[in-house]
Design a protein around this motif. Structure first.
Motif, PDB file in Angstrom:
ATOM      1  N   ARG A 179      -2.212 -15.331   2.380  1.00  0.00           N
ATOM      2  CA  ARG A 179      -1.580 -15.174   1.069  1.00  0.00           C
ATOM      3  C   ARG A 179      -2.182 -13.987   0.326  1.00  0.00           C
ATOM      4  N   GLU A 180      -3.490 -13.776   0.483  1.00  0.00           N
ATOM      5  CA  GLU A 180      -4.147 -12.683  -0.229  1.00  0.00           C
ATOM      6  C   GLU A 180      -3.595 -11.330   0.221  1.00  0.00           C
ATOM      7  N   SER A 181      -3.421 -11.157   1.534  1.00  0.00           N
ATOM      8  CA  SER A 181      -2.898  -9.885   2.045  1.00  0.00           C
ATOM      9  C   SER A 181      -1.465  -9.662   1.573  1.00  0.00           C
ATOM     10  N   ALA A 182      -0.653 -10.719   1.630  1.00  0.00           N
ATOM     11  CA  ALA A 182       0.729 -10.589   1.166  1.00  0.00           C
ATOM     12  C   ALA A 182       0.774 -10.272  -0.322  1.00  0.00           C
ATOM     13  N   SER A 183      -0.100 -10.921  -1.098  1.00  0.00           N
ATOM     14  CA  SER A 183      -0.132 -10.699  -2.545  1.00  0.00           C
ATOM     15  C   SER A 183      -0.471  -9.257  -2.894  1.00  0.00           C
ATOM     16  N   ARG A 184      -1.435  -8.676  -2.166  1.00  0.00           N
ATOM     17  CA  ARG A 184      -1.803  -7.277  -2.429  1.00  0.00           C
ATOM     18  C   ARG A 184      -0.635  -6.343  -2.148  1.00  0.00           C
ATOM     19  N   PHE A 185       0.096  -6.604  -1.068  1.00  0.00           N
ATOM     20  CA  PHE A 185       1.222  -5.734  -0.745  1.00  0.00           C
ATOM     21  C   PHE A 185       2.357  -5.919  -1.743  1.00  0.00           C
ATOM     22  N   LEU A 186       2.598  -7.147  -2.183  1.00  0.00           N
ATOM     23  CA  LEU A 186       3.645  -7.383  -3.182  1.00  0.00           C
ATOM     24  C   LEU A 186       3.318  -6.660  -4.486  1.00  0.00           C
ATOM     25  N   ALA A 187       2.028  -6.617  -4.828  1.00  0.00           N
ATOM     26  CA  ALA A 187       1.629  -5.872  -6.027  1.00  0.00           C
ATOM     27  C   ALA A 187       1.916  -4.384  -5.857  1.00  0.00           C
ATOM     28  N   THR A 188       1.713  -3.864  -4.634  1.00  0.00           N
ATOM     29  CA  THR A 188       2.037  -2.461  -4.347  1.00  0.00           C
ATOM     30  C   THR A 188       3.531  -2.203  -4.522  1.00  0.00           C
ATOM     31  N   LEU A 189       4.361  -3.113  -4.005  1.00  0.00           N
ATOM     32  CA  LEU A 189       5.810  -2.967  -4.152  1.00  0.00           C
ATOM     33  C   LEU A 189       6.233  -3.044  -5.614  1.00  0.00           C
ATOM     34  N   GLU A 190       5.558  -3.891  -6.376  1.00  0.00           N
ATOM     35  CA  GLU A 190       5.905  -4.032  -7.790  1.00  0.00           C
ATOM     36  C   GLU A 190       5.546  -2.771  -8.562  1.00  0.00           C
ATOM     37  N   ARG A 191       4.382  -2.193  -8.267  1.00  0.00           N
ATOM     38  CA  ARG A 191       3.997  -0.948  -8.944  1.00  0.00           C
ATOM     39  C   ARG A 191       4.962   0.181  -8.598  1.00  0.00           C
ATOM     40  N   ALA A 192       5.517   0.149  -7.393  1.00  0.00           N
ATOM     41  CA  ALA A 192       6.462   1.185  -6.967  1.00  0.00           C
ATOM     42  C   ALA A 192       7.867   0.948  -7.522  1.00  0.00           C
ATOM     43  N   GLY A 193       8.073  -0.181  -8.193  1.00  0.00           N
ATOM     44  CA  GLY A 193       9.381  -0.476  -8.770  1.00  0.00           C
ATOM     45  C   GLY A 193      10.381  -1.043  -7.776  1.00  0.00           C
ATOM     46  N   VAL A 194       9.908  -1.378  -6.587  1.00  0.00           N
ATOM     47  CA  VAL A 194      10.818  -1.909  -5.564  1.00  0.00           C
ATOM     48  C   VAL A 194      11.179  -3.362  -5.877  1.00  0.00           C
ATOM     49  N   ILE A 195      10.214  -4.119  -6.387  1.00  0.00           N
ATOM     50  CA  ILE A 195      10.450  -5.524  -6.726  1.00  0.00           C
ATOM     51  C   ILE A 195       9.846  -5.838  -8.089  1.00  0.00           C
ATOM     52  N   SER A 196      10.215  -6.972  -8.619  1.00  0.00           N
ATOM     53  CA  SER A 196       9.485  -7.564  -9.738  1.00  0.00           C
ATOM     54  C   SER A 196       9.301  -9.039  -9.415  1.00  0.00           C
ATOM     55  N   GLN A 197       8.174  -9.603  -9.819  1.00  0.00           N
ATOM     56  CA  GLN A 197       7.833 -10.969  -9.440  1.00  0.00           C
ATOM     57  C   GLN A 197       7.896 -11.914 -10.629  1.00  0.00           C
ATOM     58  N   GLY A 198       8.294 -13.149 -10.328  1.00  0.00           N
ATOM     59  CA  GLY A 198       8.258 -14.229 -11.300  1.00  0.00           C
ATOM     60  C   GLY A 198       7.712 -15.461 -10.615  1.00  0.00           C
ATOM     61  N   ARG A 199       7.694 -16.573 -11.318  1.00  0.00           N
ATOM     62  CA  ARG A 199       7.156 -17.798 -10.728  1.00  0.00           C
ATOM     63  C   ARG A 199       8.131 -18.341  -9.687  1.00  0.00           C
ATOM     64  N   GLY A 200       7.707 -18.339  -8.439  1.00  0.00           N
ATOM     65  CA  GLY A 200       8.516 -18.890  -7.372  1.00  0.00           C
ATOM     66  C   GLY A 200       9.716 -18.048  -6.983  1.00  0.00           C
TER      67      GLY A 200
END
Length: 215
Positions: A179-200
């Motif tokens: 989960r930690e590795s996936a979380s770090r990459f998701l944060a990278t995608l969010e900073r790049a504007g590719v995704i935005s995250q919410g609860r669930g």
């Protein structure tokens, strides 16, 4: 999997199908349970998972409308090889294995359809094993998100700003990563504007950009 069947064959399958409903987060069956029923998803989503003795889990597959799971029950009575749990509320059709085996003896084209479904599942499993062996965590997570986007669009979601119902833990399990590795990459995608995250859930703003992370 029944798309190639004619009206008469579909009517026979319908006669042995039974409506079932499951709430969000409900276990449909567990690994090791007796196996005598398969399910066709009408609405909602579920996933198949396996758990290691130390408590770690890996997601083997996700299922949406039109998908079938537990289909091995139509060929034998071996115990379940994985646990299937719902992601959100699911409406499904349950088909008893003995009923389907009787139909397959009467209608060989049903057996051909089922064999094709199993072949596609095996092919997808082989692709998954290959990607987990050769791809980086970033590449695997990006591939999983792209697949979920494809599934959502196929179910009618708009092609821009595609919303996916999945937690970071869900994505990590599907990608075979921590989960930690996936979380770090998701944060990278969010900073790049590719995704935005919410609860669930997460919203994919630029699905095409995910290709830049798959290699």
């Amino acid at each position: 999997m029944f798309v190639s069947l004619g009206p008469d064959d579909l009517a026979l399958v319908a006669e042995v199908s039974h409506p079932r409903r499951f709430g969000a987060g409900e276990v449909v069956f567990r690994e090791g349970d007796e196996s005598n029923t398969c399910y066709v998803v009408r609405s909602g989503h579920a996933r198949a998972v396996r758990e290691h003795a130390d408590g770690r889990q890996i997601a083997l597959a996700t299922f949406g409308p039109g998908d079938i799971f537990g289909e091995l029950a139509m060929f034998d009575d071996e115990r379940r090889s994985a646990t299937v749990e719902t992601i959100d509320a699911v409406e499904a059709l349950a088909i008893l294995g003995p009923d389907m085996r009787r139909l397959m003896l009467r209608r060989p084209q049903l057996a051909v359809a089922l064999a094709g479904s199993l072949a596609r599942r095996l092919r997808a499993t082989n692709e998954r094993l290959a990607s987990q062996s050769f791809q980086t965590v970033q590449s695997r997570v990006a591939s999983v998100i792209a697949q979920l986007v494809q599934q959502a669009v196929a179910e009618g979601a708009p092609e821009g700003d595609v919303q996916i119902t999945a937690t970071q833990a869900d994505l990590a399990m599907l990608a075979g990563s921590s989960r930690e590795s996936a979380s770090r990459f998701l944060a990278t995608l969010e900073r790049a504007g590719v995704i935005s995250q919410g609860r669930g859930r997460l919203v994919v703003h630029e699905p095409d950009a995910l290709r830049n992370y798959v290699y």
